[in-house]
Design a protein around this motif. Structure first.
Motif, PDB file in Angstrom:
ATOM      1  N   ILE A 125      45.990  47.564  34.345  1.00 45.55           N
ATOM      2  CA  ILE A 125      45.697  46.382  35.153  1.00 45.55           C
ATOM      3  C   ILE A 125      44.177  46.196  35.161  1.00 45.55           C
ATOM      4  N   PRO A 147      52.133  47.696  28.586  1.00 43.41           N
ATOM      5  CA  PRO A 147      51.904  46.499  29.399  1.00 43.41           C
ATOM      6  C   PRO A 147      50.457  46.374  29.871  1.00 43.41           C
ATOM      7  N   VAL A 149      48.044  43.751  32.277  1.00 42.25           N
ATOM      8  CA  VAL A 149      48.026  42.661  33.256  1.00 42.25           C
ATOM      9  C   VAL A 149      46.590  42.433  33.717  1.00 42.25           C
ATOM     10  N   TYR A 151      44.031  40.317  36.379  1.00 37.42           N
ATOM     11  CA  TYR A 151      44.057  39.613  37.653  1.00 37.42           C
ATOM     12  C   TYR A 151      42.650  39.134  38.008  1.00 37.42           C
ATOM     13  N   HIS A 161      49.329  38.751  30.198  1.00 42.97           N
ATOM     14  CA  HIS A 161      49.879  38.440  31.514  1.00 42.97           C
ATOM     15  C   HIS A 161      48.706  38.287  32.491  1.00 42.97           C
ATOM     16  N   LYS A 162      48.756  37.235  33.328  1.00 39.46           N
ATOM     17  CA  LYS A 162      47.602  36.916  34.179  1.00 39.46           C
ATOM     18  C   LYS A 162      48.040  36.549  35.591  1.00 39.46           C
ATOM     19  N   ALA A 306      50.395  42.001  41.244  1.00 40.76           N
ATOM     20  CA  ALA A 306      49.970  42.699  40.022  1.00 40.76           C
ATOM     21  C   ALA A 306      50.808  43.947  39.797  1.00 40.76           C
ATOM     22  N   LEU A 309      54.511  42.967  38.988  1.00 44.96           N
ATOM     23  CA  LEU A 309      54.620  42.479  37.615  1.00 44.96           C
ATOM     24  C   LEU A 309      54.544  43.636  36.630  1.00 44.96           C
ATOM     25  N   MET A 310      53.641  44.582  36.873  1.00 45.01           N
ATOM     26  CA  MET A 310      53.526  45.734  35.986  1.00 45.01           C
ATOM     27  C   MET A 310      54.842  46.521  35.931  1.00 45.01           C
ATOM     28  N   TYR A 324      54.538  35.505  27.851  1.00 44.20           N
ATOM     29  CA  TYR A 324      53.447  35.904  28.731  1.00 44.20           C
ATOM     30  C   TYR A 324      53.572  35.184  30.069  1.00 44.20           C
ATOM     31  N   SER A 326      52.022  33.871  33.636  1.00 46.13           N
ATOM     32  CA  SER A 326      50.784  33.466  34.285  1.00 46.13           C
ATOM     33  C   SER A 326      51.118  32.996  35.698  1.00 46.13           C
TER      34      SER A 326
END
Length: 341
Positions: A125, A147, A149, A151, A161-162, A306, A309-310, A324, A326
Motif C-alpha cells: 500500500i 497486489p 494499492v 492511496y 488500484h487507487k 485501503a 481493498l487489499m 483496476y 478506483s
C-alpha cells in the motif's frame, strides 16, 4: 558473563507434551489449532523467552502475513490516521503491517520498494512522494502478481488500484465558500502541482473563481512543500508592501496555522481583515484562535478502504491489468470562525 540460554521450539513442545508440528501451527495461528492450545503455547513461549522465527516460517510456507506500506511522512496527521486504520483493519484478518517512510524523496521510495519486495510482503500500500512521476519501480510487484494499492497521492496514468480523496471538490468548495464570504483576492498556497491531488484542488479553485467571474492572479498562487518554514516565507511575500489579499486558501493545516499566527503578530485581524482556510481538519484547527475552517478528508475511512481493498485483492488473487479499481472518498468543508463565520 553467563551465556544466555536459547530455547528452541523442541523445548516448547516438550514442556507442553505436544508435537513440534502442533506448536509450529499454533505459533502461526493455524485455524485448525484450538484457541486453548494457542494460549497454552503462548504462555510457555513467554516463560521460556522463546523467539519464534517468523521469517523462516514464511520462507517454508511462502506466506509472510505481512503487508507493506510506504508513506511520505508518518508524522503528518492524515498519514498517521490512515496508517492506524490500515493496521487495525489488517489485524482483523490476521495480517501485520510493515511501515516505511520515503521522506518525500523518490530515490528513497525506489529503495523501499525493493526492500518491501525482498521482505516478501504479500501486498503493498503506497502514498507516493510529491515528486514521483515515473512509477516504473513498482512494476516488480505487478510482474510478481502481488497486489498494489495507492492511496491519497496516486499516479496520474500508471495503471493501479487507487483510493483518492475528492480533491477537486475540496478545492472548489473551499474557494466558493471564501467567495460567498465576499473575498475576491484569494491567495492559494498549494503543494507542487506535479502531484495529482494538488493539481486537482487547483482545478477546483479555478472553477469557483470562474463562476464568480474572478480572474486567477498568478501573483497569488504559491506552489511548494507545505511546511511551516515555506509558509512563513510565502507570508513575507504576500504581506511585503503592507498590502495583502482578502483571503488565503492554504493547502494544509500546518500552512493555515502559520498564516493565522503571522497575521496576528502583525495586528491583522482574522477574519475581519483576512480570511483563512486550511485542508485536512487536524486537531489544531479547533483549538487555535480563531478556529480554522478546513476540509475533512476522513482519513480513518480511507485507511479502512485501503486495507479492505487489499484483503479483497488477496482473496481474489486478481491479476495486474484486470479490472483496476478506483475509489473516490468524499470530503466535507468544516466551516469555522477563520473564514468569517
Amino acid at each position: 558473563m553467563k551465556k544466555q540460554v536459547q530455547h528452541t521450539i523442541k523445548d516448547v513442545a516438550a514442556a507442553l507434551g505436544l508435537s513440534v508440528s502442533t506448536v509450529s501451527r499454533a505459533l502461526n495461528n493455524h485455524p485448525h489449532i484450538s484457541q486453548e492450545t494457542k494460549q497454552r503455547v503462548q504462555e510457555v513461549v513467554e516463560k521460556l523467552d522463546y523467539r519464534h522465527n517468523a521469517l523462516a516460517a514464511s520462507l517454508r510456507n511462502s506466506r509472510s502475513n505481512m503487508i507493506g506500506l510506504i508513506a511520505p511522512r508518518i508524522t503528518m496527521y492524515f498519514q498517521s490516521t490512515v496508517i492506524t486504520a490500515i493496521q487495525n483493519k489488517l489485524h482483523e484478518y490476521g495480517y501485520n503491517l510493515m511501515v516505511c517512510q520515503s521522506n518525500d524523496l523518490p530515490a528513497i521510495e525506489k529503495e523501499l520498494v525493493k526492500v518491501m519486495y525482498a521482505s516478501r510482503v504479500e501486498g503493498l500500500i503506497v502514498s507516493s512522494t510529491l515528486y514521483t512521476e515515473d512509477f516504473s519501480h513498482f512494476d516488480i510487484f505487478n510482474r510478481a502478481n502481488i497486489p498494489l494499492v495507492f492511496y491519497d497521492r496516486v499516479p496520474r496514468e500508471y495503471p493501479a488500484h487507487k483510493i483518492q480523496g475528492d480533491d477537486y471538490q475540496g478545492g472548489y468548495q473551499t474557494t466558493r465558500h471564501l467567495l460567498e464570504q465576499g473575498a475576491r483576492q484569494i491567495a492559494y498556497i498549494t503543494g507542487p502541482l506535479s502531484c495529482k491531488l494538488y493539481s486537482d484542488r487547483y482545478e477546483g479553485y479555478k472553477k469557483a473563481l470562474r463562476e464568480f467571474e474572478v480572474e486567477p492572479n498568478d501573483n497569488l498562487i504559491f506552489c511548494h512543500e507545505l511546511n511551516k518554514e515555506n509558509a512563513l516565507q510565502t507570508c513575507e511575500l504576500l504581506f511585503a508592501d503592507g498590502t495583502f489579499p482578502e483571503a488565503v486558501f492554504a493547502g494544509n493545516d500546518t500552512t493555515a496555522v502559520a498564516v493565522v499566527q503571522y497575521a496576528k503578530e502583525r495586528g491583522i485581524a482574522v477574519p475581519a481583515q483576512l480570511k483563512v482556510t486550511g485542508y485536512s481538519n487536524d486537531s489544531r484547527t479547533e483549538i487555535i484562535e480563531p478556529p480554522i475552517t478546513s476540509v475533512e478528508q476522513f482519513p480513518y475511512e480511507v485507511g479502512v478502504q485501503a486495507a479492505t481493498l487489499m484483503m479483497e485483492l488477496l482473496e481474489q488473487n486478481s491479476k495486474p491489468g484486470q479490472n483496476y479499481i478506483s475509489l473516490t472518498t468524499p470530503i466535507e468543508l468544516v466551516k469555522r470562525q477563520s473564514s468569517g463565520l
